[in-house]
Scaffold this active site. Structure first.
Site, PDB file in Angstrom:
ATOM      1  N   GLY A   1      33.485  37.310  25.585  1.00  0.00           N
ATOM      2  CA  GLY A   1      33.993  36.598  26.745  1.00  0.00           C
ATOM      3  C   GLY A   1      34.674  37.576  27.681  1.00  0.00           C
ATOM      4  N   CYS A   2      35.676  37.112  28.378  1.00  0.00           N
ATOM      5  CA  CYS A   2      36.407  37.929  29.343  1.00  0.00           C
ATOM      6  C   CYS A   2      36.929  39.208  28.691  1.00  0.00           C
ATOM      7  CB  CYS A   2      37.572  37.113  29.907  1.00  0.00           C
ATOM      8  SG  CYS A   2      38.684  38.066  30.953  1.00  0.00           S
ATOM      9  N   PHE A   3      36.589  40.351  29.267  1.00  0.00           N
ATOM     10  CA  PHE A   3      37.019  41.601  28.630  1.00  0.00           C
ATOM     11  C   PHE A   3      38.510  41.846  28.734  1.00  0.00           C
ATOM     12  CE2 PHE A   3      34.780  44.224  32.268  1.00  0.00           C
ATOM     13  CZ  PHE A   3      35.663  43.749  33.222  1.00  0.00           C
TER      14      PHE A   3
END
Length: 170
Positions: A7-9
């Site tokens: 997902g979002c890094f």
């Protein structure tokens, strides 16, 4: 070293960057086609890059087994191209390995997590683990403003990860 897409890094890096046994973390893009993509390009969904965190660790202090346990505990590996409100190909679940031992450990961890899901409500009832497990391709560093984002004074507390709330067996 192992590269993970979950997902979002920003959120992913925050999980690993302060762990004992981690030497460094970097966020970037991997598994896509064009070289040196920008955040804006990756967000179009046309590059096939995944937002990833590369975790460089001391194996004598932190095992890959533990890193993978945290990986599966910290996001929803049953959603394709989505974590929470973040949607797109760049938010897919992935483990990108550098050698056969890492590959085998990743495959075993995926199998273990699927069994956990199946044991709760029956096969497939809680979904199928869609985590891709592939050899790591070239890692392209994300822009400086994305590196260790959660440690910046401007951090607003955003986290797009949507874990299932399950404890991975150790």
């Amino acid at each position: 070293m192992i590269t993970l897409g979950m997902g979002c890094f920003w959120c992913s890096e925050n999980i690993y960057m302060n762990m004992n046994g981690v030497y460094s973390t970097h966020v970037g893009y991997s598994q896509g086609v064009p070289k040196n993509p920008t955040y804006a390009e990756v967000c179009t969904g046309r590059t096939n890059h995944n937002e990833v965190v590369r975790v460089v660790y001391y194996p004598e202090e932190l095992s890959l087994t533990e890193i993978l346990a945290i990986f599966f505990e910290s996001h929803d590996p049953t959603t394709r191209f989505r974590q929470g409100n973040d949607a797109g190909t760049q938010y897919r679940s992935g483990i990108y390995f550098y050698n056969e031992d890492q590959k085998n450990m990743a495959l075993e961890a995926k199998k273990t997590f699927q069994k956990m899901l199946d044991d709760i409500q029956g096969p497939g009832a809680m979904g199928t683990v869609v985590t891709e497990i592939e050899p790591a391709k070239t890692f392209y560093y994300a822009e400086l403003e994305h590196q260790q984002f959660d440690a910046k004074p401007s951090f607003n507390g955003y986290c797009g990860l949507a874990p299932l709330g399950l404890k991975f067996p150790r």
